[in-house]
Design a protein around this motif. Sequence first.
Motif, PDB file in Angstrom:
ATOM      1  N   ALA A  68      48.213  57.554 122.264  1.00 15.28           N
ATOM      2  CA  ALA A  68      47.153  58.329 122.911  1.00 15.28           C
ATOM      3  C   ALA A  68      47.752  59.342 123.878  1.00 15.28           C
ATOM      4  O   ALA A  68      47.297  60.490 123.965  1.00 15.28           O
ATOM      5  CB  ALA A  68      46.189  57.395 123.637  1.00 15.28           C
ATOM      6  N   ASP A  69      48.807  58.936 124.610  1.00 15.26           N
ATOM      7  CA  ASP A  69      49.452  59.851 125.558  1.00 15.26           C
ATOM      8  C   ASP A  69      50.135  61.010 124.842  1.00 15.26           C
ATOM      9  O   ASP A  69      50.187  62.131 125.380  1.00 15.26           O
ATOM     10  CB  ASP A  69      50.475  59.098 126.412  1.00 15.26           C
ATOM     11  N   THR A  70      50.649  60.774 123.642  1.00 11.01           N
ATOM     12  CA  THR A  70      51.287  61.874 122.908  1.00 11.01           C
ATOM     13  C   THR A  70      50.270  62.902 122.427  1.00 11.01           C
ATOM     14  O   THR A  70      50.643  64.003 122.005  1.00 11.01           O
ATOM     15  CB  THR A  70      52.067  61.355 121.685  1.00 11.01           C
ATOM     16  N   GLY A  71      48.975  62.537 122.486  1.00 14.02           N
ATOM     17  CA  GLY A  71      47.920  63.440 122.031  1.00 14.02           C
ATOM     18  C   GLY A  71      47.517  63.229 120.591  1.00 14.02           C
ATOM     19  O   GLY A  71      46.748  64.019 120.038  1.00 14.02           O
ATOM     20  N   LEU A  72      47.999  62.146 119.973  1.00 14.25           N
ATOM     21  CA  LEU A  72      47.732  61.907 118.551  1.00 14.25           C
ATOM     22  C   LEU A  72      46.240  61.838 118.255  1.00 14.25           C
ATOM     23  O   LEU A  72      45.728  62.565 117.390  1.00 14.25           O
ATOM     24  CB  LEU A  72      48.420  60.605 118.113  1.00 14.25           C
ATOM     25  N   PHE A  73      45.514  60.993 118.967  1.00 15.86           N
ATOM     26  CA  PHE A  73      44.096  60.800 118.674  1.00 15.86           C
ATOM     27  C   PHE A  73      43.266  62.014 119.107  1.00 15.86           C
ATOM     28  O   PHE A  73      42.318  62.407 118.416  1.00 15.86           O
ATOM     29  CB  PHE A  73      43.583  59.523 119.355  1.00 15.86           C
ATOM     30  N   ASN A  74      43.636  62.610 120.231  1.00 11.39           N
ATOM     31  CA  ASN A  74      42.925  63.809 120.673  1.00 11.39           C
ATOM     32  C   ASN A  74      43.055  64.940 119.661  1.00 11.39           C
ATOM     33  O   ASN A  74      42.097  65.656 119.376  1.00 11.39           O
ATOM     34  CB  ASN A  74      43.467  64.279 122.028  1.00 11.39           C
ATOM     35  N   GLU A  75      44.257  65.110 119.116  1.00 12.62           N
ATOM     36  CA  GLU A  75      44.469  66.196 118.152  1.00 12.62           C
ATOM     37  C   GLU A  75      43.710  65.930 116.855  1.00 12.62           C
ATOM     38  O   GLU A  75      43.193  66.862 116.229  1.00 12.62           O
ATOM     39  CB  GLU A  75      45.963  66.363 117.874  1.00 12.62           C
ATOM     40  N   LEU A  76      43.641  64.664 116.446  1.00 13.65           N
ATOM     41  CA  LEU A  76      42.836  64.339 115.263  1.00 13.65           C
ATOM     42  C   LEU A  76      41.385  64.759 115.469  1.00 13.65           C
ATOM     43  O   LEU A  76      40.765  65.365 114.587  1.00 13.65           O
ATOM     44  CB  LEU A  76      42.909  62.829 114.978  1.00 13.65           C
ATOM     45  N   VAL A  77      40.847  64.446 116.647  1.00 12.19           N
ATOM     46  CA  VAL A  77      39.455  64.811 116.952  1.00 12.19           C
ATOM     47  C   VAL A  77      39.296  66.319 116.979  1.00 12.19           C
ATOM     48  O   VAL A  77      38.339  66.874 116.421  1.00 12.19           O
ATOM     49  CB  VAL A  77      39.036  64.197 118.306  1.00 12.19           C
ATOM     50  N   ARG A  78      40.231  67.027 117.616  1.00  8.97           N
ATOM     51  CA  ARG A  78      40.139  68.485 117.689  1.00  8.97           C
ATOM     52  C   ARG A  78      40.153  69.119 116.312  1.00  8.97           C
ATOM     53  O   ARG A  78      39.399  70.051 116.031  1.00  8.97           O
ATOM     54  CB  ARG A  78      41.288  69.032 118.549  1.00  8.97           C
ATOM     55  N   LYS A  79      41.026  68.615 115.444  1.00  7.46           N
ATOM     56  CA  LYS A  79      41.106  69.183 114.099  1.00  7.46           C
ATOM     57  C   LYS A  79      39.794  69.009 113.340  1.00  7.46           C
ATOM     58  O   LYS A  79      39.357  69.903 112.610  1.00  7.46           O
ATOM     59  CB  LYS A  79      42.254  68.525 113.320  1.00  7.46           C
ATOM     60  N   ILE A  80      39.159  67.860 113.516  1.00  2.00           N
ATOM     61  CA  ILE A  80      37.888  67.604 112.827  1.00  2.00           C
ATOM     62  C   ILE A  80      36.796  68.514 113.372  1.00  2.00           C
ATOM     63  O   ILE A  80      36.067  69.174 112.615  1.00  2.00           O
ATOM     64  CB  ILE A  80      37.489  66.122 112.975  1.00  2.00           C
ATOM     65  N   VAL A  81      36.673  68.576 114.701  1.00  2.00           N
ATOM     66  CA  VAL A  81      35.597  69.363 115.318  1.00  2.00           C
ATOM     67  C   VAL A  81      35.716  70.841 114.982  1.00  2.00           C
ATOM     68  O   VAL A  81      34.725  71.539 114.784  1.00  2.00           O
ATOM     69  CB  VAL A  81      35.589  69.139 116.848  1.00  2.00           C
ATOM     70  N   ARG A  82      36.947  71.343 114.889  1.00  2.00           N
ATOM     71  CA  ARG A  82      37.166  72.769 114.644  1.00  2.00           C
ATOM     72  C   ARG A  82      36.909  73.166 113.197  1.00  2.00           C
ATOM     73  O   ARG A  82      36.734  74.353 112.903  1.00  2.00           O
ATOM     74  CB  ARG A  82      38.607  73.137 115.013  1.00  2.00           C
TER      75      ARG A  82
END
Length: 445
Positions: free
Chosen positions: A79-93
């Motif tokens: 989560a700290d590396t941004g793995l899950f956040n980036e997955l969410v961003r890619k989907i939303v975009r």
Amino acid sequence: MGTSYVAFIGFVMMFIIIYLLLKQKVSTMFAFSVIPIVSAFLVGMTPTNLGNALEKGLGMTTPVSLIMLFSLPYFMMMADTGLFNELVRKIVRHVKITPPVLTCLTIVVAMIVGMDVSITSIYIIAIPLLLPFYRKLHMSPMLLMFLTTLGVINTFDVPWSARMLRAASLVPNVKGGSIALFSKMLPTQIVFTIVLFALAIVLGIRIQHKNKNNGEINDDELEDTSQSTDSIQDDPELARPKMFWINIIFTIFLVVCLVMFPTIPSYYIFAFGLVVAFAYNYPDLKMQSKLLKKYSRSLMPVMPTILLSGVVVGVMEYSGMMKAMVNILLKIIPSQLGPWLYIIIALVGVPLMFLFTNDTWYYVMLPIVISIMKAYNIPGEIVVVTLFMNMGAMLTPIAQPQIYIGANMTGDVITIPQFIKKSFLPIWGLSIVWTLIGLMMGAFR
């Protein structure tokens, strides 16, 4: 000592633990490590017998505690590396936002963020991210919190979650522990997930028909509203965007190892994953030490609680209390209902959770039910998977205080009583659906 007296002490111990935890008079660790010892001496256990009971009880929970020791820091690091956040961003975009898409997207985002098994992070990330979309489409924040909560529930049984590790500690004889229980529930969960998305689509379509003039966000509005993805902030010191695909591939590799090599202890696989992922994401040893100190705070008090639950189970099992209590209950329970007792409890599990905490559900009630069902030749793991999905926990702040955070993230437009009133019957209905799916697919029989 007589069987009735031993059973009486067992029931008194159970009710004292539940009362003290519900009233928040003592910590869970205190309740699990002190009260059973007093009960053990009251039923005449010698120090030698007590020591043997503690050794056997703690032996049941030690492997599970070790899994948590390594798995939780691993997913927190990801989560700290941004793995899950980036997955969410890619989907939303990359999706066109309409009400049915948004309702489904809410569950997806909650499930992805929930991979680090933090209910707090799910509410903190998912609700602020999606709230602007809900407002643009004139959709209720209550629906956002409800669907986010369903996403939380659907991550309960990932093998590294505290709930799954609690459950695995109750059936130490099951090879593979939490992985085996997860595999047992997986077919049921696949069907249940389809039900959740079907529900989300129906709700979205109803809203779309209701707001015909606001059925879709156009491209310009989508671009503006997508700025809400900025609410998903990565720590600039810890984020590793260049490692995104490596981290995904490595995480999938670990999950495959868990499934394909059950003879390798699960806690070692997570330990291996943790040290290797640390080595390529944060090669600086000072940074590794800093992060481990940070993650250790999340291990307390859940990991010691899981470990010390072995005291309760060990004392109840090896003092004779469990057997005496079960014999009393078997005389009381009508013979026609006996074989179905655990199913009946599962069907009324949501309202029951208003009388329990997560710890007392797993470590006080479940051991008794497991022992009762042995008399009807129902294996312990069947009882555990049937009673595992205690969805009512997400309706009571006693069991899950994080729902206060969810309400707060909506801008305080939702109160907890409102959320409970609106969500109680739907979540209870979904809990019954979960139980029926498991019965029809043979997982719960």
